[in-house]
Scaffold this motif. Sequence first.
Motif, short mmCIF file in Angstrom:
data_model
loop_
_atom_site.label_atom_id
_atom_site.label_comp_id
_atom_site.label_asym_id
_atom_site.label_seq_id
_atom_site.Cartn_x
_atom_site.Cartn_y
_atom_site.Cartn_z
N ASN A 1 0.87 -1.38 -0.02
CA ASN A 1 0.06 0.12 -0.10
C ASN A 1 1.04 1.46 -0.10
O ASN A 1 1.22 1.71 0.95
N PRO A 2 1.24 1.77 -1.23
CA PRO A 2 2.18 2.86 -1.10
C PRO A 2 1.81 4.02 -0.75
O PRO A 2 2.52 4.96 -0.15
N GLU A 3 0.41 4.16 -0.61
CA GLU A 3 -0.19 5.43 -0.03
C GLU A 3 -0.09 5.52 1.57
O GLU A 3 0.39 6.71 1.91
N LYS A 4 0.08 4.43 2.30
CA LYS A 4 0.22 4.30 3.32
C LYS A 4 1.87 4.74 3.81
O LYS A 4 1.97 5.40 4.75
N TRP A 5 2.54 4.25 3.00
CA TRP A 5 3.93 4.63 3.27
C TRP A 5 4.30 6.07 2.70
O TRP A 5 5.08 6.75 3.74
N ALA A 6 3.61 6.57 1.89
CA ALA A 6 4.00 8.04 1.63
C ALA A 6 3.42 8.85 2.70
O ALA A 6 3.51 10.17 3.23
N GLU A 7 2.12 8.41 3.38
CA GLU A 7 1.48 9.39 4.31
C GLU A 7 2.20 9.39 5.53
O GLU A 7 2.48 10.38 6.44
N ALA A 8 3.21 8.25 5.74
CA ALA A 8 3.77 8.12 6.95
C ALA A 8 5.28 8.97 6.85
O ALA A 8 5.67 9.60 7.68
N ALA A 9 5.84 8.81 5.59
CA ALA A 9 6.86 9.67 5.11
C ALA A 9 6.58 11.25 5.33
O ALA A 9 7.26 11.96 5.71
N GLU A 10 5.40 11.70 4.79
CA GLU A 10 5.02 13.09 4.85
C GLU A 10 4.83 13.43 6.11
O GLU A 10 5.49 14.51 6.47
N TYR A 11 4.31 12.68 7.20
CA TYR A 11 3.98 13.15 8.49
C TYR A 11 5.39 13.35 9.17
O TYR A 11 5.48 14.21 9.84
N ALA A 12 6.64 12.59 8.76
CA ALA A 12 7.70 12.49 9.25
C ALA A 12 8.55 13.61 8.82
O ALA A 12 9.42 13.98 9.24
N ALA B 1 7.45 -2.79 8.98
CA ALA B 1 7.20 -3.15 10.67
C ALA B 1 6.64 -1.79 11.23
O ALA B 1 6.89 -0.77 10.95
N PRO B 2 5.96 -2.49 12.27
CA PRO B 2 5.46 -1.40 13.26
C PRO B 2 6.48 -0.31 13.90
O PRO B 2 6.12 0.69 14.04
N GLU B 3 7.57 -0.87 13.92
CA GLU B 3 8.75 0.09 14.63
C GLU B 3 8.91 1.21 13.75
O GLU B 3 9.19 2.28 14.20
N ALA B 4 8.89 0.67 12.27
CA ALA B 4 9.25 1.67 11.44
C ALA B 4 8.20 2.89 11.60
O ALA B 4 8.57 4.03 11.29
N TYR B 5 6.82 2.25 11.42
CA TYR B 5 5.74 3.36 11.42
C TYR B 5 5.94 4.35 12.66
O TYR B 5 5.64 5.60 12.82
N GLN B 6 6.30 3.59 13.86
CA GLN B 6 6.35 4.12 15.16
C GLN B 6 7.45 5.50 15.03
O GLN B 6 7.18 6.55 15.57
N ARG B 7 8.83 5.22 14.62
CA ARG B 7 9.77 6.00 14.41
C ARG B 7 9.36 7.13 13.68
O ARG B 7 9.53 8.19 13.66
N LEU B 8 8.51 6.65 12.39
CA LEU B 8 8.08 8.06 11.33
C LEU B 8 7.20 8.81 12.07
O LEU B 8 7.34 10.22 12.03
N LYS B 9 6.28 8.33 13.10
CA LYS B 9 5.59 9.08 13.76
C LYS B 9 6.05 9.91 14.76
O LYS B 9 5.61 11.06 14.88
N GLU B 10 7.05 9.56 15.57
CA GLU B 10 7.90 10.13 16.46
C GLU B 10 8.70 11.23 15.92
O GLU B 10 8.82 12.39 16.38
N ILE B 11 9.41 11.12 14.79
CA ILE B 11 9.89 11.96 13.94
C ILE B 11 9.15 13.33 13.62
O ILE B 11 9.45 14.24 13.81
N GLY B 12 8.06 12.60 13.07
CA GLY B 12 7.11 13.92 12.49
C GLY B 12 6.61 14.54 13.82
O GLY B 12 6.29 16.04 13.58
N ASP B 13 6.38 14.23 14.99
CA ASP B 13 5.86 14.98 15.96
C ASP B 13 7.19 15.87 16.30
O ASP B 13 6.80 17.02 16.74
N TRP B 14 8.30 15.72 16.33
CA TRP B 14 9.50 16.45 16.59
C TRP B 14 9.55 17.27 15.64
O TRP B 14 9.70 18.66 15.75
N MET B 15 9.26 17.17 14.07
CA MET B 15 9.48 17.97 13.17
C MET B 15 8.34 18.88 13.23
O MET B 15 8.35 20.20 12.60
N GLN B 16 7.13 18.87 13.78
CA GLN B 16 6.21 19.60 13.88
C GLN B 16 6.78 20.77 14.61
O GLN B 16 6.18 22.12 14.42
N VAL B 17 7.49 20.76 15.71
CA VAL B 17 8.05 21.69 16.36
C VAL B 17 9.24 22.43 15.93
O VAL B 17 9.44 23.48 15.90
#
Length: 470
Positions: free
Chosen positions: A114-125, A354-370
């Motif tokens: 599901n490339p859209e799911k990857w792209a969404e995670a990368a965009e948020y990161a 892997a779930p860990e990859a999505y988790q890292r991308l989410k946490e990186i994105g949280d930091w990038m928001q700031v």
Amino acid sequence: MKKKVIAALFAMFIGGITASAQDPMVEKKNTDRKPPYIYPEESIVRDNIEKWQDMKFGMFIHWGTYSQWGIVESWSICPEAYKFCMVRPEGMNYFDYVRKYEDLKKTFNPVKFNPEKWAEAAEYAGMKYMVFTTKHHDGFNMYDTQYSNYKITDAECPFHTDTNADIAKGIFDAFRGKGMMAGAYYSIADWNNNDYWWDYFPPKDRNVNYPPEMFPEKWQNLNDFINNQLDELTGGKYGKLGMLWFDLCDASPEKHPQWERFAKTVRTNQPGIMMVARHTNSIYENYRTPEQKIPDRALDYPWEACMTMATQWSYKPDDIYKSTHDILTTLVQIVSRGGNFLLNVGPGPDGELAPEAYQRLKEIGDWMQVNSEGIYGTKAIAPYKEDRIAFTSKDNNVYAFYLNAKGEHMPSVVKIKSFVPVSAKSVFLMGYNRPLKWKKTGDGIEIVIPESVRKNPPCDLVWGFKLKVK
């Protein structure tokens, strides 16, 4: 039964392989002490390099049939005596192994792709571009090439009937749809191509297994094949590409591939496309790519550090992922030295990260928001790093990132020696909209952080300060 035995053998031997496939040959080239960088002649290419440099952060994706065995990408069929190549079960004949490896095409069916799911995670990161392995060294094509049957869309591959069977196209379209630049990784080496590893001779290493001067027709056929595939990738079907990211670019120690011809083809199709012919130190290496390392100083040419999020480039079951703290510390240090950061993920055989990859991308994105203001579009500024503080700059501002130790809470005072703000109200903690108090000291300044902020900081780690200095 036979398949189960082979799978068990692989499990035994793969379990002991933990390296990220760091190639000793790459490590020899992975140095700052290189011939002078050669700037491209075309102004449109130079402009695109500058735009890319402002993006700072991208996603690398290594994916192929090898994910089914959870082994190193491609290298297990290369007859070189390096540990990362030697994952073949003991006692298994090399040629039998290669046949089984190539038969992975017949079982590759990543139905969860599901490339859209990857792209969404990368965009948020906060990633602004991506590079995908359209063809790695093993020669398996993750796109619908017309010049090889060793491809994801071949009738023998069960995934060929899927609506997303042309995996590269799906990925490029999804990431561009999120506003990111798309880039194609392409290996000059092709260990499935009879004009690269000619079956008249056994392969001896990563290079072609015949002397090009002695067999010019084979060599020309290989260059024609490469040129035809590059024409496919840049000819329109796969949309606009920002860069072609080449690997194993030498092919032969005796003769160089036809880079001038390749450049003419791809830049006729897409003027301005960046070419990244790694380690060639040529006009076709528009930026340099230190692998799994951060240069120890700022470099005076365009560069990008490519690194794994886990321990190897390709998927590995139960792999160990770097912490978000380590990834962000790496990002800041790379950007402070004027580079870009290409962070790799390896999808599994089912097409999921892997779930860990999505988790890292989410946490990186949280930091990038700031903190993204101190990342995108910034330049290196001396002294680049001071104790545990890394600097970037943009306009009249210096951004100072405090690289906290793991588990360390925000300090009450941050000391900076190298820069002095212009006024009393010109120091901010990013994510906190009030100016911070600061004072001059004998060797710099001290920034005072209120207790209320320390108890509830705008982000959990690697805090960024903005100083107006002009």
